[in-house]
Design a protein around this motif. Structure first.
Motif, PDB file in Angstrom:
ATOM      1  N   CYS A  37       0.834  -1.206   0.000  1.00  0.00           N
ATOM      2  CA  CYS A  37       0.000   0.000   0.000  1.00  0.00           C
ATOM      3  C   CYS A  37       0.871   1.260   0.000  1.00  0.00           C
ATOM      4  O   CYS A  37       0.668   2.154  -0.818  1.00  0.00           O
ATOM      5  N   ILE A  38       1.837   1.313   0.881  1.00  0.00           N
ATOM      6  CA  ILE A  38       2.682   2.502   1.005  1.00  0.00           C
ATOM      7  C   ILE A  38       3.502   2.740  -0.268  1.00  0.00           C
ATOM      8  O   ILE A  38       3.509   3.852  -0.809  1.00  0.00           O
ATOM      9  N   ILE A  39       4.173   1.693  -0.753  1.00  0.00           N
ATOM     10  CA  ILE A  39       5.019   1.850  -1.941  1.00  0.00           C
ATOM     11  C   ILE A  39       4.189   2.277  -3.149  1.00  0.00           C
ATOM     12  O   ILE A  39       4.563   3.183  -3.894  1.00  0.00           O
ATOM     13  N   THR A  40       3.041   1.631  -3.337  1.00  0.00           N
ATOM     14  CA  THR A  40       2.201   1.944  -4.498  1.00  0.00           C
ATOM     15  C   THR A  40       1.602   3.341  -4.397  1.00  0.00           C
ATOM     16  O   THR A  40       1.648   4.120  -5.357  1.00  0.00           O
ATOM     17  N   LEU A  41       1.050   3.685  -3.255  1.00  0.00           N
ATOM     18  CA  LEU A  41       0.411   4.998  -3.116  1.00  0.00           C
ATOM     19  C   LEU A  41       1.417   6.145  -3.184  1.00  0.00           C
ATOM     20  O   LEU A  41       1.117   7.187  -3.774  1.00  0.00           O
ATOM     21  N   VAL A  42       2.593   5.949  -2.613  1.00  0.00           N
ATOM     22  CA  VAL A  42       3.620   6.997  -2.706  1.00  0.00           C
ATOM     23  C   VAL A  42       4.056   7.163  -4.165  1.00  0.00           C
ATOM     24  O   VAL A  42       4.215   8.282  -4.653  1.00  0.00           O
ATOM     25  N   GLY A  43       4.213   6.036  -4.859  1.00  0.00           N
ATOM     26  CA  GLY A  43       4.568   6.120  -6.282  1.00  0.00           C
ATOM     27  C   GLY A  43       3.511   6.845  -7.096  1.00  0.00           C
ATOM     28  O   GLY A  43       3.825   7.690  -7.928  1.00  0.00           O
ATOM     29  N   TYR A  44       2.239   6.520  -6.838  1.00  0.00           N
ATOM     30  CA  TYR A  44       1.159   7.187  -7.566  1.00  0.00           C
ATOM     31  C   TYR A  44       1.020   8.651  -7.156  1.00  0.00           C
ATOM     32  O   TYR A  44       0.681   9.495  -7.972  1.00  0.00           O
ATOM     33  N   ALA A  45       1.287   8.961  -5.893  1.00  0.00           N
ATOM     34  CA  ALA A  45       1.161  10.344  -5.416  1.00  0.00           C
ATOM     35  C   ALA A  45       2.209  11.248  -6.061  1.00  0.00           C
ATOM     36  O   ALA A  45       2.003  12.449  -6.196  1.00  0.00           O
ATOM     37  N   MET A  46       3.317  10.664  -6.480  1.00  0.00           N
ATOM     38  CA  MET A  46       4.376  11.443  -7.116  1.00  0.00           C
ATOM     39  C   MET A  46       4.286  11.304  -8.637  1.00  0.00           C
ATOM     40  O   MET A  46       5.290  11.171  -9.332  1.00  0.00           O
ATOM     41  N   TRP A  47       3.075  11.361  -9.172  1.00  0.00           N
ATOM     42  CA  TRP A  47       2.822  11.148 -10.601  1.00  0.00           C
ATOM     43  C   TRP A  47       3.550  12.136 -11.492  1.00  0.00           C
ATOM     44  O   TRP A  47       3.846  11.839 -12.637  1.00  0.00           O
ATOM     45  N   TRP A  48       3.850  13.320 -10.978  1.00  0.00           N
ATOM     46  CA  TRP A  48       4.510  14.330 -11.812  1.00  0.00           C
ATOM     47  C   TRP A  48       5.981  13.982 -12.080  1.00  0.00           C
ATOM     48  O   TRP A  48       6.578  14.512 -12.993  1.00  0.00           O
ATOM     49  N   LEU A  49       6.550  13.072 -11.282  1.00  0.00           N
ATOM     50  CA  LEU A  49       7.890  12.556 -11.551  1.00  0.00           C
ATOM     51  C   LEU A  49       7.708  11.191 -12.207  1.00  0.00           C
ATOM     52  O   LEU A  49       7.055  10.321 -11.669  1.00  0.00           O
ATOM     53  N   ILE A  50       8.249  11.000 -13.368  1.00  0.00           N
ATOM     54  CA  ILE A  50       7.975   9.793 -14.147  1.00  0.00           C
ATOM     55  C   ILE A  50       8.447   8.530 -13.435  1.00  0.00           C
ATOM     56  O   ILE A  50       7.707   7.553 -13.350  1.00  0.00           O
ATOM     57  N   GLY A  56       5.335   2.935  -8.836  1.00  0.00           N
ATOM     58  CA  GLY A  56       4.009   2.711  -8.270  1.00  0.00           C
ATOM     59  C   GLY A  56       3.195   1.742  -9.108  1.00  0.00           C
ATOM     60  O   GLY A  56       2.531   0.850  -8.577  1.00  0.00           O
ATOM     61  N   ALA A  57       3.243   1.894 -10.421  1.00  0.00           N
ATOM     62  CA  ALA A  57       2.496   1.000 -11.307  1.00  0.00           C
ATOM     63  C   ALA A  57       3.042  -0.421 -11.242  1.00  0.00           C
ATOM     64  O   ALA A  57       2.272  -1.392 -11.193  1.00  0.00           O
ATOM     65  N   ILE A  58       4.353  -0.567 -11.211  1.00  0.00           N
ATOM     66  CA  ILE A  58       4.960  -1.896 -11.104  1.00  0.00           C
ATOM     67  C   ILE A  58       4.613  -2.528  -9.757  1.00  0.00           C
ATOM     68  O   ILE A  58       4.281  -3.717  -9.685  1.00  0.00           O
ATOM     69  N   ALA A  59       4.674  -1.740  -8.690  1.00  0.00           N
ATOM     70  CA  ALA A  59       4.328  -2.255  -7.360  1.00  0.00           C
ATOM     71  C   ALA A  59       2.867  -2.691  -7.309  1.00  0.00           C
ATOM     72  O   ALA A  59       2.537  -3.709  -6.699  1.00  0.00           O
ATOM     73  N   HIS A  60       1.983  -1.939  -7.962  1.00  0.00           N
ATOM     74  CA  HIS A  60       0.562  -2.290  -7.982  1.00  0.00           C
ATOM     75  C   HIS A  60       0.349  -3.612  -8.722  1.00  0.00           C
ATOM     76  O   HIS A  60      -0.378  -4.495  -8.257  1.00  0.00           O
ATOM     77  N   LEU A  61       1.004  -3.764  -9.853  1.00  0.00           N
ATOM     78  CA  LEU A  61       0.909  -5.013 -10.604  1.00  0.00           C
ATOM     79  C   LEU A  61       1.484  -6.179  -9.806  1.00  0.00           C
ATOM     80  O   LEU A  61       0.891  -7.258  -9.740  1.00  0.00           O
ATOM     81  N   TRP A  62       2.619  -5.965  -9.156  1.00  0.00           N
ATOM     82  CA  TRP A  62       3.242  -6.996  -8.327  1.00  0.00           C
ATOM     83  C   TRP A  62       2.319  -7.374  -7.173  1.00  0.00           C
ATOM     84  O   TRP A  62       2.195  -8.548  -6.815  1.00  0.00           O
ATOM     85  N   CYS A  63       1.649  -6.386  -6.600  1.00  0.00           N
ATOM     86  CA  CYS A  63       0.698  -6.613  -5.508  1.00  0.00           C
ATOM     87  C   CYS A  63      -0.433  -7.543  -5.951  1.00  0.00           C
ATOM     88  O   CYS A  63      -0.812  -8.476  -5.235  1.00  0.00           O
ATOM     89  N   ILE A  64      -0.973  -7.311  -7.130  1.00  0.00           N
ATOM     90  CA  ILE A  64      -2.073  -8.134  -7.658  1.00  0.00           C
ATOM     91  C   ILE A  64      -1.583  -9.561  -7.914  1.00  0.00           C
ATOM     92  O   ILE A  64      -2.239 -10.536  -7.521  1.00  0.00           O
ATOM     93  N   ILE A  65      -0.427  -9.690  -8.526  1.00  0.00           N
ATOM     94  CA  ILE A  65       0.128 -11.020  -8.825  1.00  0.00           C
ATOM     95  C   ILE A  65       0.468 -11.766  -7.535  1.00  0.00           C
ATOM     96  O   ILE A  65       0.197 -12.964  -7.406  1.00  0.00           O
ATOM     97  N   ASP A  66       1.022 -11.063  -6.564  1.00  0.00           N
ATOM     98  CA  ASP A  66       1.371 -11.673  -5.279  1.00  0.00           C
ATOM     99  C   ASP A  66       0.119 -12.228  -4.581  1.00  0.00           C
ATOM    100  O   ASP A  66       0.151 -13.325  -4.036  1.00  0.00           O
ATOM    101  N   ALA A  67      -0.954 -11.473  -4.605  1.00  0.00           N
ATOM    102  CA  ALA A  67      -2.198 -11.928  -3.977  1.00  0.00           C
ATOM    103  C   ALA A  67      -2.752 -13.152  -4.706  1.00  0.00           C
ATOM    104  O   ALA A  67      -3.272 -14.085  -4.084  1.00  0.00           O
TER     105      ALA A  67
END
Length: 73
Positions: A37-50, A56-67
């Motif tokens: 949650c923290i890694i993904t949300l922080v990554g998404y919150a900093m959307w203006w930095l590529i 964040g997107a990779i962490a979110h995908l990894w989160c789904i696959i891990d579950a």
């Protein structure tokens, strides 16, 4: 005992799709849920930095696959 591909893992993967870490929380893995949650949300919150947004997107995908692939010991 949940096995890979079980209904519980499918529900957890769907939950993680909508909110990062929720699937791990449903599976009872609190530390993993907080980290995803923290890694993904922080990554998404900093959307203006590529780079953080990509992390964040990779962490979110990894989160789904891990579950989806989680196997209880």
């Amino acid at each position: 005992m949940s096995q890979q591909g079980s209904a519980g893992n499918v529900i957890a993967a769907i939950a993680s799709f909508f909110f990062p870490g929720l699937g791990q929380l449903v599976q009872g893995r609190i530390i993993a849920a907080l980290l995803f949650c923290i890694i993904t949300l922080v990554g998404y919150a900093m959307w203006w930095l590529i780079f953080p947004a990509i992390i964040g997107a990779i962490a979110h995908l990894w989160c789904i696959i891990d579950a989806a692939k989680y196997r209880a010991n």
